[in-house]
Write a protein that holds these residues in place. Structure first.
Motif, mmCIF file in Angstrom:
data_model
loop_
_atom_site.group_PDB
_atom_site.id
_atom_site.type_symbol
_atom_site.label_atom_id
_atom_site.label_comp_id
_atom_site.label_asym_id
_atom_site.label_seq_id
_atom_site.Cartn_x
_atom_site.Cartn_y
_atom_site.Cartn_z
ATOM 1 N N GLU A 220 0.827 -1.207 0.000
ATOM 2 C CA GLU A 220 0.000 0.000 0.000
ATOM 3 C C GLU A 220 0.861 1.256 0.000
ATOM 4 O OE1 GLU A 220 -3.654 2.053 2.557
ATOM 5 O OE2 GLU A 220 -2.841 0.103 3.140
ATOM 6 N N THR A 221 1.934 1.244 0.806
ATOM 7 C CA THR A 221 2.814 2.408 0.857
ATOM 8 C C THR A 221 3.497 2.634 -0.483
ATOM 9 O OG1 THR A 221 3.219 1.950 3.200
ATOM 10 C CG2 THR A 221 4.728 3.472 2.108
ATOM 11 N N VAL A 222 3.922 1.561 -1.125
ATOM 12 C CA VAL A 222 4.565 1.685 -2.434
ATOM 13 C C VAL A 222 3.593 2.289 -3.447
ATOM 14 C CG1 VAL A 222 5.511 0.386 -4.384
ATOM 15 C CG2 VAL A 222 6.239 -0.163 -2.059
ATOM 16 N N LEU A 223 2.362 1.792 -3.487
ATOM 17 C CA LEU A 223 1.383 2.271 -4.467
ATOM 18 C C LEU A 223 0.995 3.724 -4.236
ATOM 19 C CD1 LEU A 223 -0.973 -0.841 -4.804
ATOM 20 C CD2 LEU A 223 0.881 -0.124 -6.317
ATOM 21 N N GLN A 224 1.014 4.167 -2.995
ATOM 22 C CA GLN A 224 0.618 5.540 -2.693
ATOM 23 C C GLN A 224 1.545 6.573 -3.349
ATOM 24 O OE1 GLN A 224 0.464 5.722 1.559
ATOM 25 N NE2 GLN A 224 -1.610 4.874 1.681
ATOM 26 N N GLY A 225 2.809 6.214 -3.576
ATOM 27 C CA GLY A 225 3.724 7.169 -4.197
ATOM 28 C C GLY A 225 4.412 6.628 -5.426
ATOM 29 N N ALA A 226 3.819 5.616 -6.065
ATOM 30 C CA ALA A 226 4.496 4.921 -7.162
ATOM 31 C C ALA A 226 4.458 5.710 -8.463
ATOM 32 C CB ALA A 226 3.859 3.551 -7.373
ATOM 33 N N ASP A 227 5.463 5.467 -9.289
ATOM 34 C CA ASP A 227 5.499 5.931 -10.674
ATOM 35 C C ASP A 227 5.487 4.704 -11.573
ATOM 36 O OD1 ASP A 227 5.737 8.587 -9.858
ATOM 37 O OD2 ASP A 227 7.917 8.445 -9.740
ATOM 38 N N GLY A 228 4.935 4.855 -12.783
ATOM 39 C CA GLY A 228 4.924 3.718 -13.694
ATOM 40 C C GLY A 228 4.003 3.937 -14.866
ATOM 41 N N VAL B 27 -0.863 8.260 -8.670
ATOM 42 C CA VAL B 27 -2.087 8.638 -9.385
ATOM 43 C C VAL B 27 -1.936 8.296 -10.860
ATOM 44 C CG1 VAL B 27 -3.649 10.520 -10.010
ATOM 45 C CG2 VAL B 27 -2.571 10.493 -7.757
ATOM 46 N N ALA B 28 -2.906 7.568 -11.399
ATOM 47 C CA ALA B 28 -2.891 7.190 -12.819
ATOM 48 C C ALA B 28 -3.557 8.275 -13.648
ATOM 49 C CB ALA B 28 -3.589 5.856 -13.022
ATOM 50 N N LEU C 174 -8.244 11.135 -13.789
ATOM 51 C CA LEU C 174 -7.281 10.694 -12.782
ATOM 52 C C LEU C 174 -7.885 9.575 -11.940
ATOM 53 C CD1 LEU C 174 -6.065 14.198 -11.533
ATOM 54 C CD2 LEU C 174 -4.970 12.737 -13.249
ATOM 55 N N VAL C 175 -7.044 8.595 -11.636
ATOM 56 C CA VAL C 175 -7.456 7.481 -10.782
ATOM 57 C C VAL C 175 -6.354 7.227 -9.762
ATOM 58 C CG1 VAL C 175 -8.154 5.073 -10.653
ATOM 59 C CG2 VAL C 175 -8.758 6.434 -12.666
ATOM 60 N N PRO C 176 -6.542 7.557 -8.483
ATOM 61 C CA PRO C 176 -5.540 7.198 -7.462
ATOM 62 C C PRO C 176 -5.510 5.681 -7.274
ATOM 63 C CG PRO C 176 -7.026 8.929 -6.686
ATOM 64 C CD PRO C 176 -7.638 8.351 -7.922
ATOM 65 N N ILE C 177 -4.371 5.054 -7.598
ATOM 66 C CA ILE C 177 -4.353 3.596 -7.592
ATOM 67 C C ILE C 177 -4.340 3.021 -6.188
ATOM 68 C CG2 ILE C 177 -3.281 3.427 -9.853
ATOM 69 C CD1 ILE C 177 -0.624 2.981 -8.505
ATOM 70 N N ALA C 178 -3.928 3.800 -5.189
ATOM 71 C CA ALA C 178 -3.959 3.295 -3.821
ATOM 72 C C ALA C 178 -5.129 3.881 -3.039
ATOM 73 C CB ALA C 178 -2.655 3.629 -3.102
ATOM 74 N N GLY C 179 -5.888 4.773 -3.655
ATOM 75 C CA GLY C 179 -7.019 5.375 -2.972
ATOM 76 C C GLY C 179 -8.318 4.756 -3.414
ATOM 77 N N ARG C 180 -9.419 5.425 -3.101
ATOM 78 C CA ARG C 180 -10.729 4.870 -3.438
ATOM 79 C C ARG C 180 -11.567 5.855 -4.241
ATOM 80 N NH1 ARG C 180 -11.976 0.415 -0.820
ATOM 81 N NH2 ARG C 180 -14.212 0.767 -1.056
ATOM 82 N N GLY C 181 -10.977 6.989 -4.649
ATOM 83 C CA GLY C 181 -11.731 7.991 -5.377
ATOM 84 C C GLY C 181 -11.578 7.855 -6.881
#
Length: 608
Positions: free
Chosen positions: A476-484, A538-539, A558-565
């Motif tokens: 979860e921590t990785v996804l919250q600030g991930a690039d890709g 964020v995607a 925008l889609v936050p991949i570790a969030g729910r919005g």
């Protein structure tokens, strides 16, 4: 003389001899044995200085025995001799016939609650070297000379043949003695060493408590003196305990770097428990086990090779070759194993990038600290990752220089081909974690269902690629600030949970509505393509287009991949190659959360 009279004389002689033994032995013992003979013989055999705090007691029945109290064997430091072995009591069975001749011959020695002190050294813990004139030390030196003159086939006839006997230990304790401090190595030791003569076979059976677990050990060698003298000799060892059972049968040498060549087997109900018990590494996450290993092992303290190895864990069984390097630097395990069936989740539990190791003192560390390097190549006819079934699997595990990788480079699943991998770079101030997965020509509906995702997942054949990279100690921590990035292309199929007719009808009403209101229908698609860039968790959708009959659908947002919005904007219009002129497109907004999204739609202004 009649036979009856001869019988009477023989019986009388036997009675007299028995009376002499019974009443004469204490006298002989008091005059020839008690006067330090027992202590002298113990010192002569061991090479240590023997001190008796009390005069030995002599027992005649049921065995001729000397009982010693408060006994200590110490080194020969003239200023302050340090004790090596201390015992509350030692019972020594003596040869009665030898005593009648004035000799002291031990047949059995029983140490009651002895304390044995080992000293730390470069090669681990050892007993302090005894005085060179000890009979046992001299015998070892004689064996060493025979081995040195003919290492391959020493002259066994030249070995000392002194009678040794039996040594028994009751409730013993083995400690490591440092500078003013000591550490328990093994406690509650009870066992017996049987060594009839120095040139004959010896066997050991013992039990005790090591690292909090009860352990039974059995060992034997046909030529123990050759073994102690640095030569190669047959060895048979077995260890039984709750955390693991192990056996070794083959040859061994204790000289130099030592050497073994034989068959080894190991069985443990849990890999985690085994490593915790041996105070090695502990893998975080789910438990791994049971584990089994059997192989022909050859090598020394620097390198061990396991040939014809059969290894099993969590029900998976593989065969191949393992090579363990134990020389300078970090230990390393390398090898190639082929499986009929492989449990990939067990491997992930052990080598996933979020695994941390817990050392014996409770400190939490990664594999790179106090651990080992790994380079394993794995193949399997079939494999399972939870409920996902794969075939034709090729995988690799590597741990080296602060880098940890787990890769499945090839696997057939869901009608196509899958590749996935994880990489952890621990060389910087923060751990950098990289996760990647690609699929080619797979059935996306089957893929989603395997992970519990069915609603809104396209039922089509397609390909995709996902790569994310970030820092953190958990996913979860990785996804919250991930690039890709993420890309996907789909062929003809359907999307369950999207009813186009219902969508158009609700859009005409001009109000927002939940996405769940469209769940009764299915959207047919001719093709679809998605491209997204992931920045700081964020995607950003760069392109999301789908063709559904006469309609063309596109999305961005925008889609936050570790969030729910969710924050998506979409357009529904006619496809460009439709004959009819496209009307003003229908625009819509998708917001809310992943679990309960809503849609608000409106018509775009007509072009001027």
């Amino acid at each position: 003389m009649t036979l009856a009279r001869k019988g009477v004389w023989a019986a009388s002689a036997a009675v007299v001899l028995a009376l002499l033994v019974v009443f004469g032995l204490p006298v002989i013992a008091s005059t020839q044995i008690v006067r330090d003979s027992v202590a002298s013989q113990m010192s002569a055999w061991s090479g240590y200085r023997v001190r008796l705090d009390e005069t030995p007691q002599i027992q005649v029945w049921p065995a001729f025995r000397a009982v010693l109290h408060d006994v200590s064997l110490a080194d020969w430091n003239p200023g302050d001799p340090a004790p090596v072995v201390e015992a509350e009591r030692i019972e020594i069975d003596l040869s009665a016939l030898a005593a009648l001749r004035g000799d002291v011959v031990f047949t059995k020695m029983r140490l009651i609650r002895p304390l044995i002190r080992l000293r730390p050294g470069e090669d681990g813990y050892t007993l302090p070297a005894p005085k060179g004139w000890g009979k046992l030390a001299r015998s070892v030196e004689a064996a060493r000379a025979l081995v040195s003159s003919a290492p391959a086939s020493p002259d066994l006839q030249g070995l000392p043949n002194d009678v040794f006997g039996t040594i028994e230990i009751v409730e013993g304790r083995l400690i490591a003695q440092g500078s003013g401090e000591h550490t328990d190595l093994m406690t509650s030791i009870t066992g017996q060493l049987d060594w009839p003569a120095l040139n004959r076979q010896a066997s050991l059976s013992a039990s005790g408590i090591w690292h909090g677990e009860s352990v039974k050990i059995a060992a034997s060698s046909a030529q123990p003196l050759i073994l102690l003298g640095g030569g190669s000799a047959p060895v048979d060892v077995s260890i039984q305990s709750a955390p693991a059972n192990a056996t070794y049968k083959g040859t061994a040498s204790f000289a130099g770097d030592s050497f073994i060549d034989g068959q080894i087997s190991l069985a443990a109900p849990s890999l985690n428990r085994l490593m915790e018990w041996t105070h090695a590494l502990t893998f975080a996450g789910n438990r791994v086990g049971p584990v089994t290993l059997s192989a022909q092992v050859t090598g020394d303290q620097r390198r061990l090779k396991f040939e014809n190895a059969a290894i099993g864990f969590n029900g998976s069984g593989g065969k191949g070759l393992l090579d363990v390097s134990l020389g300078n630097g970090r230990p390393a395990v390398a090898g190639t194993l082929a499986f009929d069936a492989l449990d990939l989740r067990a491997l992930l539990n052990a080598f996933n990038p979020f695994s941390r190791t817990v050392m014996a003192d409770g400190r939490e560390q990664h594999l790179r600290i106090g651990g080992f390097d790994v380079d394993l190549r794995l193949s399997s006819t079939t494999a399972a990752l939870g409920s996902v079934k794969l075939s034709g699997v090729a995988a690799a595990v590597k741990v080296k220089d602060g880098l940890e990788t787990f890769d499945v480079s090839d696997a057939s699943a869901f009608g196509g081909n899958l590749q996935f991998g994880m990489r952890a770079d621990r060389t910087g101030a923060q751990d950098m974690i990289e996760l990647r997965m690609t699929g080619e020509q797979i059935q996306t509906g089957e893929f989603g269902a395997a992970f519990g995702l069915e609603r809104l997942v396209p039922q089509a054949q397609g390909s995709f690629s996902l790569m994310v990279r970030g820092t953190g100690s958990d996913l979860e921590t990785v996804l919250q600030g991930a690039d890709g990035s993420f890309t996907a292309t789909l062929g003809k199929g359907t999307v369950p949970g999207l009813d186009m007719t219902r969508f158009l009808a609700l859009s005409q009403e001009g109000d927002f509505f939940p996405l769940a209101a469209l769940s009764e229908g299915t959207l047919a698609i001719d093709n679809a393509e998605l491209r997204a860039t992931i920045t700081k968790g964020v995607a950003q959708i760069d392109r999301a287009d789908a063709r559904s009959g006469p309609y063309a659908i596109s999305l961005d947002g925008l889609v936050p991949i570790a969030g729910r919005g969710l924050a998506l904007y979409g357009t529904l219009g006619h496809a460009q190659n439709e004959a009819a002129a496209p009307p003003a497109p229908l625009m819509f907004f998708v917001g809310g959360s992943w679990s309960a999204p809503f849609i608000a739609s409106f018509h775009a202004p007509a072009p001027q």
